[in-house]
Design a protein around this motif. Structure first.
Motif, short mmCIF file in Angstrom:
data_model
loop_
_atom_site.label_atom_id
_atom_site.label_comp_id
_atom_site.label_asym_id
_atom_site.label_seq_id
_atom_site.Cartn_x
_atom_site.Cartn_y
_atom_site.Cartn_z
N PHE A 27 48.97 -44.14 -38.03
CA PHE A 27 49.78 -45.29 -37.65
C PHE A 27 48.92 -46.22 -36.81
O PHE A 27 47.89 -45.83 -36.27
CB PHE A 27 51.05 -44.88 -36.90
N THR A 28 49.34 -47.47 -36.74
CA THR A 28 48.63 -48.47 -35.96
C THR A 28 49.31 -48.59 -34.60
O THR A 28 50.52 -48.73 -34.51
CB THR A 28 48.65 -49.84 -36.68
N LYS A 29 48.52 -48.53 -33.55
CA LYS A 29 49.07 -48.54 -32.19
C LYS A 29 48.25 -49.47 -31.32
O LYS A 29 47.03 -49.54 -31.45
CB LYS A 29 49.04 -47.12 -31.62
N LYS A 30 48.93 -50.18 -30.43
CA LYS A 30 48.26 -51.07 -29.48
C LYS A 30 48.11 -50.34 -28.15
O LYS A 30 49.01 -49.65 -27.70
CB LYS A 30 49.07 -52.34 -29.27
N PHE A 31 46.94 -50.51 -27.54
CA PHE A 31 46.64 -49.92 -26.23
C PHE A 31 46.10 -51.02 -25.31
O PHE A 31 45.45 -51.95 -25.78
CB PHE A 31 45.56 -48.84 -26.34
N PHE A 32 46.35 -50.88 -24.02
CA PHE A 32 45.72 -51.76 -23.04
C PHE A 32 44.50 -51.06 -22.51
O PHE A 32 44.58 -50.01 -21.87
CB PHE A 32 46.68 -52.11 -21.90
N TRP A 33 43.32 -51.63 -22.78
CA TRP A 33 42.05 -51.06 -22.35
C TRP A 33 41.74 -51.62 -20.97
O TRP A 33 41.35 -52.77 -20.81
CB TRP A 33 40.98 -51.43 -23.37
N VAL A 34 41.92 -50.80 -19.95
CA VAL A 34 41.83 -51.24 -18.56
C VAL A 34 40.42 -51.69 -18.21
O VAL A 34 40.23 -52.68 -17.50
CB VAL A 34 42.29 -50.11 -17.60
N GLU A 35 39.40 -50.99 -18.69
CA GLU A 35 38.02 -51.31 -18.36
C GLU A 35 37.62 -52.70 -18.86
O GLU A 35 36.81 -53.38 -18.25
CB GLU A 35 37.06 -50.25 -18.92
N GLN A 36 38.17 -53.11 -20.02
CA GLN A 36 37.84 -54.42 -20.58
C GLN A 36 38.93 -55.46 -20.31
O GLN A 36 38.75 -56.63 -20.67
CB GLN A 36 37.64 -54.30 -22.10
N GLN A 37 40.05 -55.06 -19.73
CA GLN A 37 41.19 -55.93 -19.44
C GLN A 37 41.67 -56.67 -20.69
O GLN A 37 41.88 -57.88 -20.67
CB GLN A 37 40.83 -56.93 -18.33
#
Length: 85
Positions: free
Chosen positions: A34-44
């Motif tokens: 499945f396709t999922k969105k994540f917030f990548w904290v290191e790259q903001q």
């Protein structure tokens, strides 16, 4: 888009159908993707990944940054799609 997990590298497998006839046929065992969105904290930034259920558990266990670095070192993750929210 190919059916490969970007974190674990899992892809579809083939096997035999089990039937009561003499004719042998092959079938395809697809991965639970499945396709999922994540917030990548290191790259903001928000990113979108195509992952399997076991890939999601890997992200929960290691963290997103460590899982991305591990997948990139193994060659599973070549590009990361950034998402505008």
């Amino acid at each position: 888009m190919s059916k490969i997990c970007q974190i674990t590298g899992k892809k579809a497998m083939t096997g035999n159908n089990v039937s009561h006839s003499k004719r042998r046929t092959k079938r395809k065992f697809n991965v639970n993707l499945f396709t999922k969105k994540f917030f990548w904290v290191e790259q903001q930034t928000w990113i979108s990944l195509t992952i399997s259920a076991s890939g999601l558990r890997t992200i929960n266990k290691l963290g997103l940054d460590a899982a991305i670095k591990q997948a990139a070192s193994k060659g599973f993750l070549t590009t990361i799609k950034s998402v505008e929210v």
